[in-house]
Design a protein around this motif. Structure first.
Motif, PDB file in Angstrom:
ATOM      1  N   TYR A 133      19.491  38.242 -18.870  1.00  7.68           N
ATOM      2  CA  TYR A 133      20.554  37.477 -19.514  1.00  7.68           C
ATOM      3  C   TYR A 133      21.460  38.333 -20.391  1.00  7.68           C
ATOM      4  N   ARG A 134      21.032  39.542 -20.703  1.00  5.77           N
ATOM      5  CA  ARG A 134      21.803  40.365 -21.629  1.00  5.77           C
ATOM      6  C   ARG A 134      23.240  40.602 -21.157  1.00  5.77           C
ATOM      7  N   GLU A 135      23.412  40.818 -19.838  1.00  6.58           N
ATOM      8  CA  GLU A 135      24.751  41.078 -19.299  1.00  6.58           C
ATOM      9  C   GLU A 135      25.637  39.839 -19.344  1.00  6.58           C
ATOM     10  N   LEU A 136      25.018  38.658 -19.419  1.00  5.67           N
ATOM     11  CA  LEU A 136      25.783  37.416 -19.430  1.00  5.67           C
ATOM     12  C   LEU A 136      26.195  37.003 -20.846  1.00  5.67           C
ATOM     13  N   LEU A 137      25.470  37.482 -21.841  1.00  5.44           N
ATOM     14  CA  LEU A 137      25.696  37.067 -23.226  1.00  5.44           C
ATOM     15  C   LEU A 137      27.125  37.295 -23.733  1.00  5.44           C
ATOM     16  N   PRO A 138      27.806  38.407 -23.369  1.00  5.82           N
ATOM     17  CA  PRO A 138      29.168  38.604 -23.889  1.00  5.82           C
ATOM     18  C   PRO A 138      30.148  37.498 -23.486  1.00  5.82           C
ATOM     19  N   ILE A 158      15.641  34.344 -30.683  1.00  5.00           N
ATOM     20  CA  ILE A 158      16.942  34.119 -30.055  1.00  5.00           C
ATOM     21  C   ILE A 158      18.052  34.239 -31.092  1.00  5.00           C
ATOM     22  N   HIS A 159      17.815  33.687 -32.275  1.00  2.00           N
ATOM     23  CA  HIS A 159      18.818  33.784 -33.349  1.00  2.00           C
ATOM     24  C   HIS A 159      19.066  35.235 -33.727  1.00  2.00           C
ATOM     25  N   ASN A 160      17.998  35.993 -33.902  1.00  5.43           N
ATOM     26  CA  ASN A 160      18.131  37.396 -34.327  1.00  5.43           C
ATOM     27  C   ASN A 160      18.803  38.256 -33.262  1.00  5.43           C
ATOM     28  N   GLU A 161      18.485  38.004 -31.996  1.00 10.94           N
ATOM     29  CA  GLU A 161      19.018  38.812 -30.890  1.00 10.94           C
ATOM     30  C   GLU A 161      20.508  38.537 -30.650  1.00 10.94           C
ATOM     31  N   HIS A 164      24.613  39.224 -33.801  1.00 11.67           N
ATOM     32  CA  HIS A 164      25.760  40.142 -33.824  1.00 11.67           C
ATOM     33  C   HIS A 164      26.851  39.719 -32.846  1.00 11.67           C
ATOM     34  N   LEU A 165      26.569  38.713 -32.021  1.00  8.45           N
ATOM     35  CA  LEU A 165      27.536  38.236 -31.031  1.00  8.45           C
ATOM     36  C   LEU A 165      28.221  36.972 -31.540  1.00  8.45           C
ATOM     37  N   ASN A 166      29.376  36.706 -31.010  1.00  7.05           N
ATOM     38  CA  ASN A 166      30.113  35.502 -31.414  1.00  7.05           C
ATOM     39  C   ASN A 166      29.633  34.299 -30.581  1.00  7.05           C
ATOM     40  N   ILE A 167      28.362  33.960 -30.758  1.00  8.52           N
ATOM     41  CA  ILE A 167      27.735  32.890 -29.979  1.00  8.52           C
ATOM     42  C   ILE A 167      27.142  31.855 -30.928  1.00  8.52           C
ATOM     43  N   LYS A 168      27.405  30.583 -30.643  1.00  4.65           N
ATOM     44  CA  LYS A 168      26.818  29.497 -31.413  1.00  4.65           C
ATOM     45  C   LYS A 168      25.515  29.057 -30.749  1.00  4.65           C
ATOM     46  N   SER A 189      24.102  25.845 -34.938  1.00  2.31           N
ATOM     47  CA  SER A 189      25.403  25.232 -35.223  1.00  2.31           C
ATOM     48  C   SER A 189      25.539  23.833 -34.660  1.00  2.31           C
ATOM     49  N   TYR A 190      24.859  23.576 -33.521  1.00  2.56           N
ATOM     50  CA  TYR A 190      24.982  22.282 -32.859  1.00  2.56           C
ATOM     51  C   TYR A 190      23.602  21.710 -32.568  1.00  2.56           C
ATOM     52  N   PHE A 191      23.568  20.365 -32.454  1.00  2.00           N
ATOM     53  CA  PHE A 191      22.287  19.671 -32.352  1.00  2.00           C
ATOM     54  C   PHE A 191      22.426  18.503 -31.384  1.00  2.00           C
ATOM     55  N   GLN A 192      21.632  18.530 -30.318  1.00  2.00           N
ATOM     56  CA  GLN A 192      21.697  17.501 -29.288  1.00  2.00           C
ATOM     57  C   GLN A 192      20.415  16.687 -29.293  1.00  2.00           C
ATOM     58  N   GLY A 193      20.567  15.382 -29.278  1.00  2.00           N
ATOM     59  CA  GLY A 193      19.389  14.518 -29.246  1.00  2.00           C
ATOM     60  C   GLY A 193      19.634  13.241 -30.018  1.00  2.00           C
ATOM     61  N   PHE A 194      18.586  12.461 -30.178  1.00  2.00           N
ATOM     62  CA  PHE A 194      18.718  11.135 -30.776  1.00  2.00           C
ATOM     63  C   PHE A 194      18.088  11.067 -32.158  1.00  2.00           C
ATOM     64  N   PHE A 195      18.056  12.221 -32.862  1.00  2.00           N
ATOM     65  CA  PHE A 195      17.497  12.234 -34.219  1.00  2.00           C
ATOM     66  C   PHE A 195      18.233  11.265 -35.139  1.00  2.00           C
TER      67      PHE A 195
END
Length: 413
Positions: A133-138, A158-161, A164-168, A189-195
């Motif tokens: 997945y590293r090549e897809l992350l940019p 996942i958060h730590n890795e 440094h990228l502009n990914i939410k 940043s975002y939360f999906q579900g019925f909480f």
């Protein structure tokens, strides 16, 4: 002998799951799709599913109705990515979810790069950190992490890795406020579900005074011996409530030819049963002032969906009660208290209470159906539709009408 429900190829089943930002404001929806009851989602029909989801979401139903113009997250398979299907739909609304089953090849990376350059948002679904997945992350804008199938260590990794990228980061399958607060603390940043539809229990916190006042109004509304005069007096105690009620009744959702200028006039036009239902809605809307708007939207959709389905079934004489069942089905989240505690103080019928609390009684299967449908639990939807003898095309049409009708209400509030 009851005949088995036959599939209808023209019946389009579309459900949606809300996605929130860190402030519990609605950001968008993931669109869930099923075409008829003949076969449930599997890898063999995934390509057709994506195509039909896009066509029906954007062309047949319309994203204004389905998402209110907010982001529509739609799953893309390897094949639908290769066919360039995404380019037929607006980049301002569409978010492309690359499924975890898509092999990360040089071709897929090139496709993602081009989509990104054209302004489309890309989300990686059910993400688990691997080298491929590293090549897809940019080219990714959002990474979706399944909170039911990952450990806290994996979520932090996942958060730590990706820091440094502009990914939410988007936490999905967030079903409780505990899950929400954990994801919030991890920087998601975002939360999906019925909480949002669950009570947010804060120990030793009393119900706020304004909510207690509204609870008293609900108690009075649903007494068997309440009359028109007393209802009018109850409403007049609260000027803002009276204003809201008249504003709702004069909205396009009702379509009255003339302006409704008084509570008495509204009572006369609607009748006491319908008026009590709508006053209940306005009161719940007032109670939910400290909650995500999606809570009242979901309650309203449940209410109308229940009413419409009841009207096309053996429950037709009880359609108004089924409306009320849907409306009060999330009452615990409004008050941040256990449903049973709230229902002890509300004079609703036993049939409504038993359906919601025990899933028993004449409305139980309908209640199970509407909750299964909103979660996209198509297997349960299929089984319950047969038991309730609901026509497939009626189900799809009723859900669409319920969403459109709820949208009309909120546009004109």
């Amino acid at each position: 002998m009851k005949q088995k429900q036959k599939p209808h190829n023209f019946a389009i089943f579309v459900a949606r799951q809300p996605i929130f930002n860190r402030h519990k404001e609605l950001y968008g929806y993931e669109i869930l799709f099923r075409s008829g009851f003949e076969n449930f989602y599997n890898a063999l029909d995934a390509d057709a599913s994506t195509s039909k989801t896009l066509i029906n979401s954007f062309l047949v139903i319309g994203t204004d109705s389905l998402t209110g113009g907010r982001r529509a997250f739609i799953n893309f398979t390897e094949e639908t990515l290769k066919t360039n299907l995404a380019y037929f739909f607006p980049k301002e609304v569409l978010t492309i979810e690359i499924l975890e089953t898509v092999p990360i090849t040089h071709e897929i990376i090139a496709i993602a790069k081009k989509l990104k350059s054209q302004g489309y948002k890309i989300a990686l679904d059910d993400f688990v950190f691997t080298d491929e997945y590293r090549e897809l992350l940019p080219f990714a804008d959002i990474i979706k992490v399944d909170f039911l199938n990952t450990t806290t260590f994996e979520r932090i990794q996942i958060h730590n890795e990706t820091a440094h990228l502009n990914i939410k980061l988007l936490a999905e399958k967030i079903e409780t406020y505990e899950d929400f607060h954990e994801a919030l603390s991890l920087g998601y940043s975002y939360f999906q579900g019925f909480f949002f539809s669950q009570p947010e229990i804060i120990e030793s916190r009393d119900i706020p005074i304004y909510k207690l006042n509204y609870l008293e109004i609900l108690q009075q509304i649903h007494k068997e011996d309440v009359d028109f005069g007393k209802l009018e007096e109850i409403i007049k105690r609260d000027v803002s409530l009276s204003f809201k009620l008249l504003k709702f009744i004069n909205s396009a959702a009702f379509g009255f030819a003339s302006q409704i200028g008084s509570i008495k006039h509204a009572l006369a036009l609607l009748g006491i049963r319908e008026f009590k239902n709508w006053l209940s809605f306005v009161v719940l809307h007032s109670i939910a002032q400290d909650k995500p708007q999606e809570l009242i939207v979901t309650s309203l959709i449940r209410a109308k969906f229940s009413e419409l389905l009841a009207s096309s079934s053996q429950l037709k004489p009880q359609a108004s009660e089924c409306f009320l069942m849907g409306l009060f089905s999330l009452v615990d989240a409004f008050f941040d208290r256990d449903k049973k505690e709230i229902f002890q103080q509300l004079p609703l019928t036993d049939d409504i209470k038993n359906a919601i609390l025990k899933q028993q009684g004449p409305y139980a299967k309908l209640y199970q159906f509407i909750t299964a449908y909103e979660k996209g639990n198509w297997e349960s939807v299929n089984r319950l539709s047969e038991e309730l003898q609901l026509p497939a095309e009626q189900i799809a049409q009723s859900y669409r009408k319920a969403i459109e009708w709820a949208n009309t209400f909120f546009v004109h509030q």
